[in-house]
Motif scaffolding. Structure first.
Motif, short mmCIF file in Angstrom:
data_model
loop_
_atom_site.label_atom_id
_atom_site.label_comp_id
_atom_site.label_asym_id
_atom_site.label_seq_id
_atom_site.Cartn_x
_atom_site.Cartn_y
_atom_site.Cartn_z
N SER A 5 -3.61 9.82 -7.31
CA SER A 5 -4.90 10.08 -7.10
C SER A 5 -6.01 9.08 -7.16
N LEU A 6 -5.58 7.85 -7.62
CA LEU A 6 -6.54 6.72 -7.69
C LEU A 6 -6.35 5.98 -6.65
N LEU A 12 -2.34 -2.03 -4.10
CA LEU A 12 -1.21 -2.83 -4.38
C LEU A 12 -0.85 -3.40 -2.90
N ARG A 13 -0.78 -2.56 -1.88
CA ARG A 13 -0.44 -2.80 -0.38
C ARG A 13 -1.16 -3.92 0.15
N LEU A 19 -4.41 -12.35 -1.38
CA LEU A 19 -3.90 -13.26 -1.73
C LEU A 19 -4.21 -14.38 -0.72
N THR A 20 -3.71 -14.20 0.40
CA THR A 20 -3.80 -14.98 1.59
C THR A 20 -5.35 -15.35 1.89
N THR A 21 -6.22 -14.53 1.86
CA THR A 21 -7.67 -14.81 1.93
C THR A 21 -8.03 -15.71 0.63
N ILE A 54 0.89 -6.49 -13.93
CA ILE A 54 1.58 -6.52 -12.51
C ILE A 54 1.06 -7.72 -11.86
N VAL A 55 0.16 -8.25 -11.92
CA VAL A 55 -0.56 -9.70 -11.43
C VAL A 55 0.76 -10.58 -11.50
#
Length: 65
Positions: A5-6, A12-13, A19-21, A54-55
């Motif tokens: 729901s959040l 995450l997708r 990260l690329t940016t 998770i990072v």
């Protein structure tokens, strides 16, 4: 009722794009910062528990190729 729901999965997708940016913008952003010489860095530590940890998983996965 949605299990996510959040919208965590959607967040995450987009991590690879974020990260690329960040990687692309880092040289200009850090050009004025007092940073150590990269040859003097032996280790980088990411800390977190639960969802905050998770990072470390994301960086490990991205860094492994």
């Amino acid at each position: 009722m949605s299990v996510d729901s959040l919208g965590v999965l959607d967040c995450l997708r987009v991590w690879p794009e974020l990260l690329t940016t960040a990687h692309d913008q880092a040289p200009a952003t850090l050009s004025h910062a007092a940073m150590p010489n990269i040859d003097d860095i032996d280790n980088v530590v990411f800390c977190g528990m639960g969802g905050s940890g998770i990072v470390g998983d994301v960086v490990t996965t991205v860094g492994s190729g």
